[in-house]
Design a protein around this motif. Structure first.
Motif, mmCIF file in Angstrom:
data_model
loop_
_atom_site.group_PDB
_atom_site.id
_atom_site.type_symbol
_atom_site.label_atom_id
_atom_site.label_comp_id
_atom_site.label_asym_id
_atom_site.label_seq_id
_atom_site.Cartn_x
_atom_site.Cartn_y
_atom_site.Cartn_z
ATOM 1 N N UNK A 121 0.701 -1.232 0.125
ATOM 2 C CA UNK A 121 -0.022 0.183 0.033
ATOM 3 C C UNK A 121 0.768 1.256 -0.044
ATOM 4 N N UNK A 122 1.916 1.253 0.857
ATOM 5 C CA UNK A 122 2.845 2.322 0.808
ATOM 6 C C UNK A 122 3.660 2.614 -0.556
ATOM 7 N N UNK A 123 3.759 1.190 -1.046
ATOM 8 C CA UNK A 123 4.525 1.467 -2.509
ATOM 9 C C UNK A 123 3.509 2.122 -3.604
ATOM 10 N N UNK A 124 2.063 1.754 -3.573
ATOM 11 C CA UNK A 124 1.324 2.357 -4.377
ATOM 12 C C UNK A 124 1.256 4.060 -4.107
ATOM 13 N N UNK A 125 1.196 4.393 -2.901
ATOM 14 C CA UNK A 125 0.963 5.702 -2.647
ATOM 15 C C UNK A 125 2.211 6.431 -3.124
ATOM 16 N N UNK A 126 3.278 6.072 -2.890
ATOM 17 C CA UNK A 126 4.580 6.616 -3.233
ATOM 18 C C UNK A 126 4.631 6.817 -4.841
ATOM 19 N N UNK A 127 4.177 5.776 -5.600
ATOM 20 C CA UNK A 127 4.046 5.633 -6.985
ATOM 21 C C UNK A 127 3.140 6.846 -7.575
ATOM 22 N N UNK A 128 1.832 6.916 -6.854
ATOM 23 C CA UNK A 128 1.022 7.643 -7.179
ATOM 24 C C UNK A 128 1.198 9.053 -7.189
ATOM 25 N N UNK A 129 1.953 9.530 -5.900
ATOM 26 C CA UNK A 129 2.432 11.027 -5.861
ATOM 27 C C UNK A 129 3.936 11.192 -6.094
ATOM 28 N N UNK A 184 11.512 8.453 -5.827
ATOM 29 C CA UNK A 184 10.501 7.997 -5.261
ATOM 30 C C UNK A 184 10.148 6.568 -5.754
ATOM 31 N N UNK A 185 9.808 6.624 -7.107
ATOM 32 C CA UNK A 185 9.439 5.245 -7.582
ATOM 33 C C UNK A 185 10.578 3.991 -7.276
ATOM 34 N N UNK A 186 11.907 4.463 -7.411
ATOM 35 C CA UNK A 186 12.887 3.484 -6.979
ATOM 36 C C UNK A 186 12.351 2.728 -5.585
ATOM 37 N N UNK A 187 12.078 3.623 -4.600
ATOM 38 C CA UNK A 187 11.952 3.256 -3.281
ATOM 39 C C UNK A 187 10.540 2.456 -3.246
ATOM 40 N N UNK A 188 9.544 2.747 -3.996
ATOM 41 C CA UNK A 188 8.233 2.064 -4.222
ATOM 42 C C UNK A 188 8.633 0.731 -4.815
ATOM 43 N N UNK A 189 9.316 0.595 -5.735
ATOM 44 C CA UNK A 189 9.604 -0.749 -6.674
ATOM 45 C C UNK A 189 10.325 -1.741 -5.582
ATOM 46 N N UNK A 193 -2.448 2.122 -19.566
ATOM 47 C CA UNK A 193 -2.206 2.795 -20.655
ATOM 48 C C UNK A 193 -3.238 3.854 -20.846
ATOM 49 N N UNK A 194 -4.221 3.877 -20.524
ATOM 50 C CA UNK A 194 -5.428 4.654 -20.625
ATOM 51 C C UNK A 194 -5.631 5.803 -19.606
ATOM 52 N N UNK A 195 -4.919 5.737 -18.474
ATOM 53 C CA UNK A 195 -5.240 6.752 -17.317
ATOM 54 C C UNK A 195 -4.053 7.149 -16.933
ATOM 55 N N UNK A 196 -4.097 8.056 -15.819
ATOM 56 C CA UNK A 196 -2.818 8.830 -15.439
ATOM 57 C C UNK A 196 -2.385 7.707 -14.233
ATOM 58 N N UNK A 197 -1.139 8.070 -13.955
ATOM 59 C CA UNK A 197 -0.412 6.960 -12.998
ATOM 60 C C UNK A 197 -0.751 7.119 -11.881
ATOM 61 N N UNK A 198 -1.228 8.313 -11.302
ATOM 62 C CA UNK A 198 -2.282 8.099 -9.820
ATOM 63 C C UNK A 198 -3.384 7.492 -9.848
ATOM 64 N N UNK A 199 -3.786 7.469 -10.893
ATOM 65 C CA UNK A 199 -5.449 6.455 -11.199
ATOM 66 C C UNK A 199 -5.105 5.054 -11.079
ATOM 67 N N UNK A 200 -4.236 4.916 -11.730
ATOM 68 C CA UNK A 200 -3.744 3.456 -11.908
ATOM 69 C C UNK A 200 -3.081 2.831 -10.357
ATOM 70 N N UNK A 201 -2.492 3.590 -9.775
ATOM 71 C CA UNK A 201 -2.040 3.423 -8.478
ATOM 72 C C UNK A 201 -3.363 3.228 -7.345
ATOM 73 N N UNK A 202 -4.279 4.186 -7.515
ATOM 74 C CA UNK A 202 -5.395 3.960 -6.723
ATOM 75 C C UNK A 202 -6.079 2.560 -6.938
#
Length: 472
Positions: free
Chosen positions: A88-96, A102-107, A157-166
């Protein structure tokens, strides 16, 4: 029937994080092209792309000691919840994320979470499920992971990164609100000398108060496996755990050296190199490929407790090898100058046949057997060791593919993958025991070379035999 329904609910909630894990595993395929666009707020280099693909696996390797610590100390249930929080923390980091760091840490965090989830969840399922449906329930982990792959290919591919993270977060939130109310594994409670809690857990899982016979079987199984102090050398020194480790090592190597990771991460470039003309764009091709894998895995999950593990694994290995061999021959002929344009449908057929054949057995049976084969006291160590081999073999298969492709031609690694599939089929026939319909204690007796007893009193006789008692 009520007991099975309770088991279904427990397994369903325990494996919701597998959907998120599947989304994280396939995340780079649709997202990297998005963040490489000139209008992307995240600036990435070629080196960044390589790290984004590899750091997930590095996180998985780093999570092995953590997984060993948590599973036997805090329990299977708590370990699954810890993994869900990490994801959950990983997805929040990716989304914001405002920068690539930040994405390195999330992955990395998602790799840690995946390691915990894919060890703790199979163990939990194997220990709470009735033997008649254990294989079916165990397959849910891979099924939900494939659902996650389909979702990320279809949405990202069809939405923003925050939406796919949500979307990824939503499955974890549901799990965190529901799974805490599910029972812990009765095996874990027996290991912790808490028979009252074990009985209460088992009564909930079976929806009956009459669990005395199964309680005795669990107690005997745990007692047999806790006779001596746990030593890491027992994983290779004891016959049953050594056989389990060998089987899981071969199966985990086979999964990736069948070409799974290579095709999943390079399907577009493979089809382009093959000159396969298709009206489908890359996004639609990826979606179709993932859907075929999911459908095949769904069919296999319904058969794994009926047809058995061995027949699915053997048939899958042979047919997967044939699909890869056809692709390798086509690529070799093209590489040597043969006109294959009239047959450019063959690589598409081979790749789609691979998706079906692989997930019909080779891609789903190992996750079922990984929770069955290791003895209770060595299960955390054995399963994390198998998980480490899984991660390393994934990295190796991709590396070997790239080296052979660049130096000898793209057809060469596929000939290697086909040979590995056929070897797996032979190994399955001669070395892998059929665990369909067997209790966990019966499986350990089989791995020790003993005849499976017909009743509990026979097990007690085995227990009183010093020779058998010392090896279980």
């Amino acid at each position: 029937m009520r007991g099975r329904f309770q088991q279904f609910i427990a397994v369903f909630t325990a494996t919701l994080s597998a959907v998120s894990d599947g989304m994280q595993y396939a995340w780079t395929a649709p997202i990297i092209p998005m963040i490489q666009r000139s209008n992307s707020t995240l600036q990435v280099t070629h080196t960044d792309v390589l790290w984004l693909e590899n750091i997930y696996m590095i996180g998985g390797l780093a999570g092995i000691p953590f997984t060993i610590l948590t599973i036997d100390r805090f329990g299977r249930k708590t370990s699954i919840l810890i993994g869900a929080v990490q994801n959950l923390v990983a997805w929040i980091l990716i989304g914001f994320a405002s920068s690539i760091e930040y994405i390195y840490v999330a992955r990395f965090l998602s790799g840690l979470a995946g390691d915990v989830g894919f060890v703790a969840a199979p163990m939990y399922v194997a220990e709470i499920a009735d033997k008649k449906i254990r294989g079916f329930l165990g397959s849910w982990i891979y099924l939900k992971m494939l659902v996650g792959v389909v979702i990320i290919y279809s949405v990202a591919p069809f939405v923003s990164i925050p939406v796919s993270s949500a979307v990824g977060c939503s499955f974890l939130i549901i799990e965190l609100f529901t799974f805490p109310f599910m029972p812990e594994s009765p095996y874990f409670y027996i290991m912790k000398n808490n028979p009252a809690a074990a009985r209460k857990s088992l009564q909930r899982l079976r929806s009956t108060d009459d669990v005395q016979e199964e309680m005795e079987e669990i107690a005997i199984t745990v007692k047999m496996q806790q006779t001596k102090k746990i030593r890491y050398t027992d994983l290779v020194m004891k016959e049953n755990s050594r056989k389990a480790l060998l089987i899981m090592t071969v199966l985990n190597l086979a999964q990736h050296f069948s070409g799974y990771s290579v095709i999943l991460m390079n399907v577009h470039s493979i089809l382009d190199d093959a000159g396969a003309g298709t009206s489908l764009n890359s996004n639609n091709t990826a979606i179709l490929y993932s859907i075929l894998m999911l459908v095949a895995a769904l069919l296999a999950s319904g058969l794994v407790d009926k047809a058995g593990r061995k027949i699915l694994l053997g048939a899958s290995s042979v047919t997967t090898g044939l699909a890869i061999l056809i692709l390798a021959i086509y690529l070799a002929l093209k590489n040597y100058g043969t006109n294959v344009e009239p047959y450019n449908w063959i690589p598409i057929f081979s790749v789609m046949a691979f998706a079906i054949c692989f997930k019909f057995g080779l891609g789903i049976v190992p996750i079922v057997t990984t929770g069955e084969l290791f003895p209770t006291n060595l299960k955390a160590l054995g399963m994390t060791s198998a998980d480490g081999i899984y991660i390393i073999s994934s990295i190796l298969s991709i590396y070997i593919y790239q080296v052979l492709k660049e130096n000898y031609g793209i057809h060469v690694p596929f000939f290697l993958f086909a040979v590995c599939c056929f070897f797996t089929a032979i190994f399955t026939v001669f070395f892998i025991p059929e665990t369909k319909g067997k209790t966990l204690k019966e499986i350990q007796l089989m791995l020790n070379g003993n005849k499976v007893p017909n009743n509990v009193s026979d097990v007690e006789k085995k227990l009183n035999d010093p020779e058998n008692f010392s090896t279980l």
